[in-house]
Design a protein around this motif. Sequence first.
Motif, PDB file in Angstrom:
ATOM      1  N   LYS A 196       0.779  -1.251  -0.145  1.00  0.00           N
ATOM      2  CA  LYS A 196       0.010   0.043   0.053  1.00  0.00           C
ATOM      3  C   LYS A 196       0.804   1.100  -0.005  1.00  0.00           C
ATOM      4  N   THR A 197       1.961   1.359   0.726  1.00  0.00           N
ATOM      5  CA  THR A 197       2.773   2.177   0.860  1.00  0.00           C
ATOM      6  C   THR A 197       3.527   2.531  -0.659  1.00  0.00           C
ATOM      7  N   ILE A 198       4.000   1.347  -1.052  1.00  0.00           N
ATOM      8  CA  ILE A 198       4.404   1.488  -2.398  1.00  0.00           C
ATOM      9  C   ILE A 198       3.773   2.341  -3.393  1.00  0.00           C
ATOM     10  N   ASP A 199       2.264   1.779  -3.482  1.00  0.00           N
ATOM     11  CA  ASP A 199       1.491   2.317  -4.347  1.00  0.00           C
ATOM     12  C   ASP A 199       1.154   3.848  -4.052  1.00  0.00           C
ATOM     13  N   VAL A 200       1.020   4.112  -2.648  1.00  0.00           N
ATOM     14  CA  VAL A 200       0.818   5.669  -2.411  1.00  0.00           C
ATOM     15  C   VAL A 200       2.007   6.514  -3.023  1.00  0.00           C
ATOM     16  N   GLU A 201       3.360   5.844  -2.926  1.00  0.00           N
ATOM     17  CA  GLU A 201       4.734   6.664  -3.491  1.00  0.00           C
ATOM     18  C   GLU A 201       4.344   6.893  -5.017  1.00  0.00           C
ATOM     19  N   TYR A 202       3.659   5.713  -5.814  1.00  0.00           N
ATOM     20  CA  TYR A 202       3.735   5.580  -7.089  1.00  0.00           C
ATOM     21  C   TYR A 202       2.632   6.772  -7.570  1.00  0.00           C
ATOM     22  N   ARG A 203       1.396   6.731  -6.857  1.00  0.00           N
ATOM     23  CA  ARG A 203       0.268   7.537  -7.186  1.00  0.00           C
ATOM     24  C   ARG A 203       1.177   8.941  -7.201  1.00  0.00           C
ATOM     25  N   LEU A 204       1.730   9.374  -5.925  1.00  0.00           N
ATOM     26  CA  LEU A 204       2.191  10.993  -5.638  1.00  0.00           C
ATOM     27  C   LEU A 204       3.066  11.239  -6.933  1.00  0.00           C
ATOM     28  N   LEU A 205       4.216  10.136  -7.354  1.00  0.00           N
ATOM     29  CA  LEU A 205       4.903  10.393  -8.226  1.00  0.00           C
ATOM     30  C   LEU A 205       4.436  10.748  -9.478  1.00  0.00           C
ATOM     31  N   ARG A 206       3.238   9.929  -9.693  1.00  0.00           N
ATOM     32  CA  ARG A 206       2.395   9.988 -10.998  1.00  0.00           C
ATOM     33  C   ARG A 206       1.689  11.508 -11.044  1.00  0.00           C
ATOM     34  N   SER A 207       1.241  11.849 -10.042  1.00  0.00           N
ATOM     35  CA  SER A 207       0.490  13.230  -9.943  1.00  0.00           C
ATOM     36  C   SER A 207       1.220  14.269  -9.861  1.00  0.00           C
ATOM     37  N   ASP A 208       2.346  14.104  -9.114  1.00  0.00           N
ATOM     38  CA  ASP A 208       3.140  15.116  -8.756  1.00  0.00           C
ATOM     39  C   ASP A 208       4.819  14.695  -8.590  1.00  0.00           C
ATOM     40  N   THR A 209       5.392  14.771  -9.743  1.00  0.00           N
ATOM     41  CA  THR A 209       6.497  14.082  -9.928  1.00  0.00           C
ATOM     42  C   THR A 209       7.589  14.700  -8.889  1.00  0.00           C
ATOM     43  N   PRO A 210       7.759  16.115  -8.882  1.00  0.00           N
ATOM     44  CA  PRO A 210       8.806  16.632  -7.952  1.00  0.00           C
ATOM     45  C   PRO A 210       8.535  16.281  -6.636  1.00  0.00           C
ATOM     46  N   ALA A 211       7.372  16.091  -6.140  1.00  0.00           N
ATOM     47  CA  ALA A 211       6.986  15.735  -4.721  1.00  0.00           C
ATOM     48  C   ALA A 211       7.170  14.189  -4.640  1.00  0.00           C
ATOM     49  N   GLY A 212       7.012  13.593  -5.620  1.00  0.00           N
ATOM     50  CA  GLY A 212       7.254  11.934  -5.231  1.00  0.00           C
ATOM     51  C   GLY A 212       8.878  11.738  -5.273  1.00  0.00           C
ATOM     52  N   ILE A 213       9.584  12.396  -6.018  1.00  0.00           N
ATOM     53  CA  ILE A 213      10.907  12.241  -6.151  1.00  0.00           C
ATOM     54  C   ILE A 213      11.475  12.650  -4.741  1.00  0.00           C
ATOM     55  N   GLY A 214      10.902  13.838  -4.267  1.00  0.00           N
ATOM     56  CA  GLY A 214      11.406  14.472  -2.853  1.00  0.00           C
ATOM     57  C   GLY A 214      10.972  13.179  -2.006  1.00  0.00           C
ATOM     58  N   ARG A 215       9.821  12.619  -2.217  1.00  0.00           N
ATOM     59  CA  ARG A 215       9.806  11.620  -0.966  1.00  0.00           C
ATOM     60  C   ARG A 215      10.504  10.328  -0.940  1.00  0.00           C
ATOM     61  N   ILE A 216      10.916   9.953  -2.132  1.00  0.00           N
ATOM     62  CA  ILE A 216      11.709   8.684  -2.450  1.00  0.00           C
ATOM     63  C   ILE A 216      13.106   9.392  -2.065  1.00  0.00           C
ATOM     64  N   VAL A 217      13.519  10.393  -2.258  1.00  0.00           N
ATOM     65  CA  VAL A 217      14.817  10.770  -1.644  1.00  0.00           C
ATOM     66  C   VAL A 217      15.062  10.845  -0.166  1.00  0.00           C
ATOM     67  N   ASP A 218      13.802  11.286   0.184  1.00  0.00           N
ATOM     68  CA  ASP A 218      13.702  11.440   1.694  1.00  0.00           C
ATOM     69  C   ASP A 218      13.858  10.233   2.411  1.00  0.00           C
ATOM     70  N   ARG A 219      12.972   9.124   1.843  1.00  0.00           N
ATOM     71  CA  ARG A 219      13.105   7.705   2.448  1.00  0.00           C
ATOM     72  C   ARG A 219      14.687   7.217   2.465  1.00  0.00           C
ATOM     73  N   LEU A 220      15.079   7.371   1.234  1.00  0.00           N
ATOM     74  CA  LEU A 220      16.501   6.861   0.883  1.00  0.00           C
ATOM     75  C   LEU A 220      17.392   7.628   1.787  1.00  0.00           C
ATOM     76  N   GLY A 221      17.189   8.633   1.998  1.00  0.00           N
ATOM     77  CA  GLY A 221      18.353   9.441   2.776  1.00  0.00           C
ATOM     78  C   GLY A 221      18.220   9.074   4.497  1.00  0.00           C
ATOM     79  N   ARG A 222      17.063   8.424   4.866  1.00  0.00           N
ATOM     80  CA  ARG A 222      17.009   8.119   6.188  1.00  0.00           C
ATOM     81  C   ARG A 222      17.915   6.901   6.526  1.00  0.00           C
ATOM     82  N   GLU A 223      18.079   6.059   5.566  1.00  0.00           N
ATOM     83  CA  GLU A 223      19.041   5.033   5.798  1.00  0.00           C
ATOM     84  C   GLU A 223      19.918   4.764   4.537  1.00  0.00           C
TER      85      GLU A 223
END
Length: 429
Positions: free
Chosen positions: A264-291
């Motif tokens: 479900k979380t993966i799907d939420v990230e995909y939907r965000l990336l599809r609707s708002d690419t900069p925000a979706g990229i930002g969310r992915i980068v933020d998650r990667l940056g935590r670990e």
Amino acid sequence: MLALVALGALMLRLYYAHTAIVDHPIRGDAIQYYAYAWNLVHHGMFSGALPDATTASPDSFRDPGYPVFLAALLSASSPDTFVDRVIDVQCLLSATTVWIYAVLARRWIGFPAAIGASVLLAIWPHTITLADYVLSETLLGFLVAIALVLTDQAWRRGGTWRPLAAGLGFALAGLTNAVMAPFGPILAAVMLWRVHSQRRLWMLVLLAAIVPLAAWSLRAMAVSGTGESAGDRVKMNLVQGSWPEYHAAYLFSQENANAAAIMKTIDVEYRLLRSDTPAGIGRIVDRLGREPVRYIGWYLSKPLELWGWDIGIGAGDIYVYPTYRSPLLMQPLLAGIVGALYFLSPFILLLAATGAVMAVASPGRDAPGMRLAAALALWVTVVYGVLQSDARYSTPFRGLEMMLAAFAVHVVITRLYHRKQLQNGRIAS
């Protein structure tokens, strides 16, 4: 002898396909491929809408190559014989791919290497099992091999139609799987820049590689508002490939609450990336940056996931869909071969990586074909490393792996032989 190896590959694939039983062959990705083919035949429309849908609209979510291939067979088959006809044709394409790589290995390395590489490819289990599924990997592998052999013909013999055919081969591979789409144009552009004596040749390759892809891109732009697009599929794979847990979560999401939550979380990230690419990229980068250490290790391990053994998105081992009465499991000789290849697969991959380094480092005009093979293998590894990696996706490119492994062995043996000859010469003098 090379033709006999290919004939053996064909017999092995047909024996497997007519013995093994795939549980519900039109399932998973095959449902979408069949829907596109059905709509092409019955509505003249490239659409992923299911045959029982009340309305259908054109889209570009899937690449057109494999659906067109299926549509040609669907129009010439009855519903009862369609799957069998697809499988038989794919067995023929897979065996032809073995023969093409055998020819290329003979030209680029030598006859012993051609025998070794083609025999390995003929018995490699993933190329056998994938030919028995209604999936695009077998057709893609055939088109990649066609593009390589046509490129070899073009730079050996020149002319006009050979470069055009080589570029078209890369275009058809790109229209079957978008991962291949940039490779032909990039290859032609680099060679156009570096090899001044063959500018006309590579200009023709570039032209033939770009025009079909550009035409499809224009069509995709025209229908971009009617559903998910090829760009959306890239975004989906980008998100999925950034999660180390994706494969396990996908397999157990129906029976495990934690796995379902991850999906479900993966799907939420995909939907965000599809609707708002900069925000979706930002969310992915933020998650990667935590670990960062964990995710760096994950991405560095993805080439092993790609060129490894187990198919993660599927039934596991060498099977995408549940398969029963597999002769690769039940027939003692074939089961022994599969077991031996499972043990040898890491060493073959290590040899292939060594061969790629040797090919790139070879001086001057030595081994131009193997440099092309190494470049394509590296391209595939990088693209799938960024997106989603799975052993299924490397199956169309296993011929490259076998050739590069054979090349490494060839170089080592040749150097040892020359060193021995030099030592014998010194002793004699």
